[in-house]
Scaffold this active site. Structure first.
Site, mmCIF file in Angstrom:
data_model
loop_
_atom_site.group_PDB
_atom_site.id
_atom_site.type_symbol
_atom_site.label_atom_id
_atom_site.label_comp_id
_atom_site.label_asym_id
_atom_site.label_seq_id
_atom_site.Cartn_x
_atom_site.Cartn_y
_atom_site.Cartn_z
ATOM 1 N N HIS A 65 -5.974 43.037 -52.834
ATOM 2 C CA HIS A 65 -5.401 44.358 -52.611
ATOM 3 C C HIS A 65 -4.131 44.569 -53.435
ATOM 4 C CE1 HIS A 65 -2.671 47.007 -50.166
ATOM 5 N NE2 HIS A 65 -3.684 47.816 -50.344
ATOM 6 N N GLU B 277 -5.015 45.251 -56.923
ATOM 7 C CA GLU B 277 -5.521 46.627 -57.037
ATOM 8 C C GLU B 277 -4.350 47.598 -57.273
ATOM 9 O OE1 GLU B 277 -5.486 50.016 -54.392
ATOM 10 O OE2 GLU B 277 -6.787 48.635 -53.265
#
Lengths: 422, 442
Positions: A68, A71
């Site tokens: 994450h 990202e």
């Protein structure tokens, strides 16, 4: 370059699967009459991927929440970041990380080629520095706090952790402690391991053509060097907590009740997944006897629903809702399931639920966002986009009854509850 | 600009073809707005009924849920839901929202197009019958609504209300609305209070249903490949037996921001929630929807906006910080989830960014990015039947709705000076802070 076309006559839809020389698989579904183009560039890398395989075959661990974090940071560049570039085209760009994938996306109605170019470019151009990593700690820290105040999020994480030996992998964003361990070097390591084009897929749906996508891909894609990343199978210990609760600042008591499937393989088949959804609707859909009874006894309300959640290493039929007595609800559902396994499913109830699922699957093909995401998900599963609807159209009562007997291990369940504080 | 007075025209049952959509007048204050298209797999019907928020909020709020639960043809909800499943999982839902001084009740339906059914049955014809039946043939006993069902729906509505407020983003926004609009209808909770819901009787709700049929502003929004003649004929037949006296669309009075109201409340949560309510000028808000749309987007829309680029990206204060402009109320809300001890810093940062807009301290690229982003999004709306229907349903109380294409044209015309002008009449009215007492150790 191999291009294969898949058609579904009943749906009147088709898409192309392209094996691009770079190593990337590209999936394109043009939608005549649409203005929107929706594109996803996805890596087979999510929060369940907590290890990287070293050249000697052994695995080493990476901090929880790294997928994450990466990202967030991939948007950055030493020149213009990706958001600034999309601001010039009018596209809405975004990204998300789930248990088993990371995806970068845009939606637009003009400048398609330019947007495809930006998406392909920035996802292939990592730029991480310690300074930008440090800056992101505060932003993601707030994102984590927002999730921790959300009862829905807590219910789900707590349930999955209770079913899967307290595993941290379901907490997609990680914790403030785990992300504090992330450095620019961690991000580069993960990028090299998981963002190889052989480990990714590019899906586009809507106002576009195969030619248009390939014209940009041929220019923008750099040949892949590596290979598909090896996924480490999660711990298979069957260590289950049958009840977990958390007190939060809420007025309503909520619950999530699920069964852990122990079928000895990392992923379920298309037939198993489709049959499971039909079964869950027969058991707990709003036309079922069980739903009616729970509603009339004021044990549930209209928030009550079900979901079949599956991915690499996990498969969980889930019942979710609000109740003043979650334990009683879960007992009643278990009793109902055990009766149903004995009697088998009523043919009329089966047909109603099968038709409902079929119609809902047809509806998914309206929305280019759903289509592009379904292209990615089915590809990572090793399935074709139309497999589920084809299976559903031909599903029989016998198949469903057989699935029913295997689907619920009546001892492998857990009830997750969020209660008001004080 | 069109100079049609549609509400006047409607009684004459006039059909107007607007190119992108068609309007058919059924009765005074009742119209069908439709888009005929065969690009979708589904049809969509939204039935919207607008009433004033002021009195009777709870009785009006519960009505669409009672109507959706069962009807004369399907008196039992399990039977009705089973029928919807047979119709290939037709989605049927009820809802309530508020906009300006209106409370909008709705029943929504999505169903697969006849082309995709596995059998010969006409799904769309059956669905049209079902949804009109919900409005005109509700379940009654002894000339009133069924007490047992009303009691169930009261429980469900109270629980729905509580559950929505358990989301702290919704809670904080709702508290800011309550405080800011304490003296106006919009300040009321869209479902009324728990006490009001509890006090409802079957007779209250039945009477409300009759009033809604007589007085509300009604729009059926239909997105479908099928001809709308069928639904129009059913509606014309039904409304011919009802003497309509439509509510007046009251002009929402101008409510200028006075001294800034400030409320801070503490709860045991990990993240603080800051909501700032600003007021614009009503007249400017009604006449300049596109100018305000761009102003709010440039200030606090997507990743190209002032709030995202500065409060999030430069200052790392939050994960989200966004602005929303409510045209019908002439209000702008800014919302952000922050560390409780950063409240002052965040408020200052948000005000600084608004001042930059007011002073014209933004580049032509920023303006262009906003216009392109808004216009691009508007064009994507037409590719989902639910969103396209919502676009027209949101305009159900406007005299004449506009199409997405007209909206894009409107956006295109917005100038730098327009954005500055709109922002300069924006004034802070209310600050609501939900402080988290568990901020230290997340």
């Amino acid at each position: 370059m191999k291009i294969k076309e898949y058609r579904n006559e009943k749906l009147a839809e088709s898409y192309s699967e392209i094996e691009h020389p770079s190593g990337l698989k590209i999936l394109v579904m043009p939608k005549p009459g649409y203005s929107t183009t929706y594109a996803l560039f996805a890596a087979r890398y999510g929060s369940i991927d907590t290890h990287i395989q070293a050249p000697d075959g052994s695995y080493y661990e990476i901090p929880d929440g790294t997928a994450h974090f990466l990202e967030h940071k991939l948007f950055e560049s030493d020149e213009q970041d990706a958001f600034e570039r999309f601001a010039k085209t009018g596209a809405s760009a975004n990204a998300f990380t789930s248990f088993d994938r990371t995806a970068y996306l845009f939606s637009c109605s003009t400048n398609v080629k330019q947007n495809l170019e930006i998406l392909m470019d920035f996802v292939q151009s990592p730029y991480f520095t310690q300074q930008t990593v440090d800056k992101e700690q505060g932003i993601i820290g707030q994102e984590i706090r927002m999730y921790k105040d959300s009862p829905d999020w807590s219910l789900m994480i707590n349930l999955l952790q209770a079913l899967y030996s307290n595993s941290p992998v379901f907490d997609v964003a990680g914790t403030e402690e785990s992300i504090a361990k992330i450095t620019a070097e961690t991000l580069y390591d993960c990028y090299r391991n998981f963002y190889d084009l052989n480990n990714m897929v590019f899906a586009v749906a809507g106002n576009t053509t195969v030619e248009e996508v390939l014209e940009v891909a041929d220019r923008m894609l750099k040949p892949a060097k590596g290979k598909k990343a090896q996924r480490k199978l999660p711990d298979s210990k069957n260590d289950i907590k049958s009840y977990v609760e958390e007190k939060m600042s809420v007025e309503t008591t909520q619950f999530m009740f699920g069964f852990r499937e122990n079928n000895g393989k990392p992923e379920v088949s298309t037939l198993e997944r489709v049959a499971s959804s039909v079964i869950l609707d027969v058991i707990a859909g709003n036309a079922s006897a069980c739903y009616k009874e729970l509603m009339e006894e004021e044990l549930i309300n209209t928030s009550f629903s079900y979901e079949y959640l599956d991915g690499f290493g996990y498969a969980v039929p889930i019942f979710v809702g609000e109740s003043n007595d979650p334990k009683l609800v879960s007992e009643k559902i278990r009793k109902y399931i055990s009766e149903l396994k004995k009697t088998g499913i009523d043919p009329k109830a089966f047909e109603r639920s099968r038709r409902k699922l079929y119609g809902r699957m047809v509806m998914e093909y309206n929305d280019v966002e759903n289509i592009a995401d379904a292209l990615v998900v089915s590809y990572f599963r090793g399935e074709g986009l139309f497999d589920e609807i084809t299976v559903c159209a031909g599903l029989t009562l016998e198949q469903v009854n057989e699935r029913l007997r295997a689907m619920f291990d009546e001892e492998s369940y857990s009830l997750s509850v969020v209660l008001p504080k004080g | 600009m069109r100079s049609l007075s549609l509400f006047a025209l409607l009684s004459d049952r006039i059909t107007i073809d607007m190119g992108d959509f068609k309007i058919v007048g059924i009765a005074p204050g009742v119209r069908v707005v439709s888009v005929k298209t065969d690009v979708f797999k589904t049809g969509r019907i939204v039935m919207s009924m607008a009433m004033p928020i002021a009195k009777n909020t709870a009785a009006q709020a519960i009505l669409p849920f009672y109507l959706r639960r069962a009807c004369k043809q399907y008196p039992d909800f399990t039977e009705l839901n089973g029928r919807l499943n047979e119709l290939y999982g037709t989605r049927l839902s009820a809802g309530v929202s508020k906009s300006g001084d209106f409370q909008k009740l709705s029943i929504n339906m999505s169903f697969i197009d006849d082309r995709f059914s596995l059998t010969d049955e006409s799904i769309s014809a059956e669905c049209v019958k079902l949804i009109t039946g919900m409005l005109f043939e509700p379940l009654v006993s002894d000339g009133g609504f069924v007490e047992k069902n009303i009691e169930q729906e009261k429980r469900l509505l109270i629980e729905k209300r509580r559950s929505e407020l358990d989301d702290k983003v919704v809670y904080a926004r709702s508290r800011c609305e309550e405080i800011m609009c304490a003296d106006e209808p919009y300040g009321r909770n869209v479902y009324g209070t728990e006490e009001e819901i509890l006090a409802l009787t079957p007779a209250d709700v039945y009477e409300t249903w009759q009033n809604v049929l007589k007085e509300s502003i009604i729009q059926f929004t239909v997105i479908s490949s099928a001809d709308t003649a069928e639904i129009e004929n059913i509606l014309k037949g039904k409304f011919s037996g009802i003497e309509r006296s439509v509510i007046e669309k009251s002009a929402v009075p101008v409510r200028n921001a006075g001294e800034v109201k400030y409320v801070n409340e503490a709860q045991p949560v990990k993240q603080g929630k800051l909501v700032m309510g600003f007021r614009s000028e009503m007249e400017k808000s009604e006449k300049n929807r596109f100018k305000n749309m761009i102003m709010a987007d440039l200030f606090g829309g997507g990743p190209h906006s002032k709030l995202f680029m500065n409060v999030r990206e430069k200052m790392s204060l939050c994960y989200y910080c966004r602005a929303r402009f409510l045209r019908d109320n002439s209000i702008m809300f800014v919302e952000s989830g922050i560390e409780t001890h950063n409240e002052e810093k965040a408020r200052q940062a948000i005000s600084d960014q608004l001042n930059k807009v007011k002073n014209g301290d933004f580049t032509d690229d920023e303006l262009k990015a906003s216009k392109m982003s808004v216009s691009d999004s508007l064009q994507t709306f037409k590719d989902t039947p639910e969103v396209l229907a919502a676009w027209y349903a949101l305009q159900s109380t406007d005299e004449s709705p506009i199409s997405l294409r007209e909206a894009c044209e409107g956006v295109e015309k917005v100038s730098r000076q327009d954005v500055i002008d709109m922002s300069r009449v924006i004034e802070l009215d209310t600050v609501y802070m939900l402080s988290g007492t568990e901020g230290g150790e997340a």
